[in-house]
Design an enzyme around this catalytic site. Structure first.
Site, PDB file in Angstrom:
ATOM      1  N   TYR A  33      -0.499  13.131  -5.561  1.00 16.54           N
ATOM      2  CA  TYR A  33      -1.222  12.378  -6.581  1.00 16.54           C
ATOM      3  C   TYR A  33      -2.303  11.526  -5.938  1.00 16.54           C
ATOM      4  O   TYR A  33      -2.324  11.349  -4.717  1.00 16.54           O
ATOM      5  CB  TYR A  33      -0.264  11.501  -7.406  1.00 16.54           C
ATOM      6  CG  TYR A  33       0.240  10.259  -6.699  1.00 16.54           C
ATOM      7  CD1 TYR A  33       1.169  10.346  -5.674  1.00 16.54           C
ATOM      8  CD2 TYR A  33      -0.246   8.996  -7.043  1.00 16.54           C
ATOM      9  CE1 TYR A  33       1.627   9.206  -5.023  1.00 16.54           C
ATOM     10  CE2 TYR A  33       0.211   7.849  -6.400  1.00 16.54           C
ATOM     11  CZ  TYR A  33       1.144   7.958  -5.394  1.00 16.54           C
ATOM     12  OH  TYR A  33       1.588   6.830  -4.747  1.00 16.54           O
ATOM     13  N   LYS A 148       0.338  11.845   0.382  1.00 21.88           N
ATOM     14  CA  LYS A 148       0.527  11.061  -0.849  1.00 21.88           C
ATOM     15  C   LYS A 148       1.309  11.905  -1.859  1.00 21.88           C
ATOM     16  O   LYS A 148       0.756  12.430  -2.821  1.00 21.88           O
ATOM     17  CB  LYS A 148      -0.834  10.626  -1.407  1.00 21.88           C
ATOM     18  CG  LYS A 148      -0.734   9.480  -2.401  1.00 21.88           C
ATOM     19  CD  LYS A 148      -2.095   8.856  -2.636  1.00 21.88           C
ATOM     20  CE  LYS A 148      -2.111   7.852  -3.781  1.00 21.88           C
ATOM     21  NZ  LYS A 148      -1.367   6.624  -3.540  1.00 21.88           N
ATOM     22  N   GLU A 181       3.953  -0.690   6.025  1.00 23.35           N
ATOM     23  CA  GLU A 181       3.030  -0.919   4.902  1.00 23.35           C
ATOM     24  C   GLU A 181       3.841  -1.387   3.705  1.00 23.35           C
ATOM     25  O   GLU A 181       5.075  -1.415   3.755  1.00 23.35           O
ATOM     26  CB  GLU A 181       2.274   0.368   4.564  1.00 23.35           C
ATOM     27  CG  GLU A 181       3.190   1.499   4.126  1.00 23.35           C
ATOM     28  CD  GLU A 181       2.472   2.800   3.804  1.00 23.35           C
ATOM     29  OE1 GLU A 181       1.279   2.772   3.466  1.00 23.35           O
ATOM     30  OE2 GLU A 181       3.139   3.858   3.874  1.00 23.35           O
ATOM     31  N   LEU A 206       0.529   5.599   4.679  1.00 17.79           N
ATOM     32  CA  LEU A 206      -0.540   6.265   3.944  1.00 17.79           C
ATOM     33  C   LEU A 206      -1.849   5.608   4.361  1.00 17.79           C
ATOM     34  O   LEU A 206      -1.962   4.372   4.352  1.00 17.79           O
ATOM     35  CB  LEU A 206      -0.330   6.080   2.433  1.00 17.79           C
ATOM     36  CG  LEU A 206      -1.378   6.810   1.596  1.00 17.79           C
ATOM     37  CD1 LEU A 206      -1.102   8.304   1.583  1.00 17.79           C
ATOM     38  CD2 LEU A 206      -1.418   6.269   0.178  1.00 17.79           C
TER      39      LEU A 206
HETATM   40  N1  PLP Z   1       0.420   2.715   0.982  1.00 14.49           N
HETATM   41  C1  PLP Z   1       1.157   3.269  -0.006  1.00 14.49           C
HETATM   42  C2  PLP Z   1       2.565   3.652   0.262  1.00 14.49           C
HETATM   43  C3  PLP Z   1       0.576   3.478  -1.269  1.00 14.49           C
HETATM   44  O1  PLP Z   1       1.316   4.036  -2.250  1.00 14.49           O
HETATM   45  C4  PLP Z   1      -0.759   3.078  -1.493  1.00 14.49           C
HETATM   46  C5  PLP Z   1      -1.384   3.268  -2.801  1.00 14.49           C
HETATM   47  O2  PLP Z   1      -0.809   3.772  -3.726  1.00 14.49           O
HETATM   48  C6  PLP Z   1      -1.474   2.503  -0.441  1.00 14.49           C
HETATM   49  C7  PLP Z   1      -0.858   2.348   0.786  1.00 14.49           C
HETATM   50  C8  PLP Z   1      -2.907   2.084  -0.622  1.00 14.49           C
HETATM   51  O3  PLP Z   1      -3.737   3.209  -0.745  1.00 14.49           O
HETATM   52  P1  PLP Z   1      -5.120   3.137  -1.521  1.00 14.49           P
HETATM   53  O4  PLP Z   1      -5.906   2.038  -0.905  1.00 14.49           O
HETATM   54  O5  PLP Z   1      -5.730   4.467  -1.314  1.00 14.49           O
HETATM   55  O6  PLP Z   1      -4.781   2.850  -2.956  1.00 14.49           O
END
Ligand code: PLP
Length: 299
Positions: A33, A148, A181, A206
């Site tokens: 996603y 993701k 994270e 991620l």
């Molecule tokens: N880390 C995780 C586990 C996430 O689910 C997300 C966003 O959904 C992020 C980091 C941040 O990613 P982004 O800046 O692309 O929204």
């Protein structure tokens, strides 16, 4: 007009939108996603989000269900039909519908594509001004957090633990005591000498698109940064902390577990990062309005 969702080639009323019970996303969390934020009618970092989507699909051996150009047309059309000027677009692609069997089905199986939108008022959100509390929890996820996938159960557990503790987010911690994270955001601290620190993009996290934009803006603005792991102890004694994602931008963190960060107020560098990032979002081309404005002028 009722809110619409996009499901496998059709725009349908959100309340009636459905996929088959043998969709592999439903059976095995076998899908990926993306969440793209919309600010002032602009899809923020659309291309990098689609780059990451294609990478996630590649890593899972799922072929793109349609060309990127067509995907973008559908995204625009749903945002337009739902009249979203501020909010988000959610997009999910799964391996498709097949009789339940763990091994991957024939790769020519049509993939399932679902998109939804949600309106959100980012301008009036106290968490950006006041900052938030995070808790720390063990990171119990798998070894490919860089993909993701919709397999988010540990993230849901962590976010629920945070909510029950009166916190906005849970920062996950690896076996060495280092922060990986958040459950849906990337973790950042500011050291005493004013350096931004965030974990490097390995398989343990991620690689957030917001994270990448913040690093690029920091480089452009001459703000020093380091990509390295940091411990919970270092975070608790940091000068500032914040957490970044498409929908939380760069939200200041003012408390970690029971420890107040610095004076308990959002730090000046966190505020600067937030403002710089918001200026960047507001300055991107307005994809939604461009054709309409042109035809109005023509008429
Ligand atoms: N880390 C995780 C586990 C996430 O689910 C997300 C966003 O959904 C992020 C980091 C941040 O990613 P982004 O800046 O692309 O929204």
């Amino acid at each position: 007009m009722a809110k619409l969702a996009y499901v496998n080639g059709r725009y349908v009323p959100h309340g009636d939108a459905a996929v088959h019970i043998e969709d592999r996303g439903y059976q095995f969390a076998d899908g990926v996603y993306e969440v793209v934020t919309i600010v002032g009618g602009r899809m923020i970092d659309e291309e990098p989000h689609l780059d990451r989507l294609e990478r996630s699909l590649r890593e899972m051996e799922i072929a793109m269900p349609m060309s990127r150009a067509v995907l973008k047309m559908v995204m625009r059309e749903l945002v337009r039909r739902n009249g979203v000027r501020s909010g988000l677009l959610y997009m999910q692609i799964t391996r498709g519908v097949a009789p339940r069997d763990h091994k991957y089905p024939d790769p020519s199986l049509p993939r399932s594509v679902v998109m939804t939108t949600r309106k959100a008022d980012y301008a009036n959100n106290a968490k950006f001004a006041d900052g938030v509390k995070v808790i720390t929890i063990p990171d119990i996820r798998w070894e490919r957090c860089d993909i993701k996938t919709v397999s988010l159960l540990p993230n849901c557990m962590g976010k629920t633990m945070a909510a029950r503790a009166g916190a906005y987010e849970a920062w996950q911690v690896d076996a060495d005591g280092m922060v990986t994270e958040g459950t849906s955001s990337n973790a950042w601290i500011v050291t005493k000498d004013g350096t931004l620190v965030t974990r490097p993009p390995t398989h343990a996290i991620l690689n957030g698109i917001t994270r990448l934009s913040i690093l690029r803006l920091a480089r452009e603005q001459g703000i020093p940064f380091e990509e390295r792991p940091f411990s919970v102890e270092e975070a608790k004694s940091a000068r500032e902390a914040f957490t970044s994602s498409a929908t939380s931008f760069a939200t200041p963190v003012v408390q970690i577990d029971d420890t107040v960060v610095a004076n308990g107020k959002p730090g000046s560098l966190s505020r600067r990062v937030f403002e710089t990032y918001m200026d960047y979002c507001r300055g991107l081309p307005d994809q939604g309005d461009a054709p309409k404005a042109a035809s109005r002028r023509a008429g």
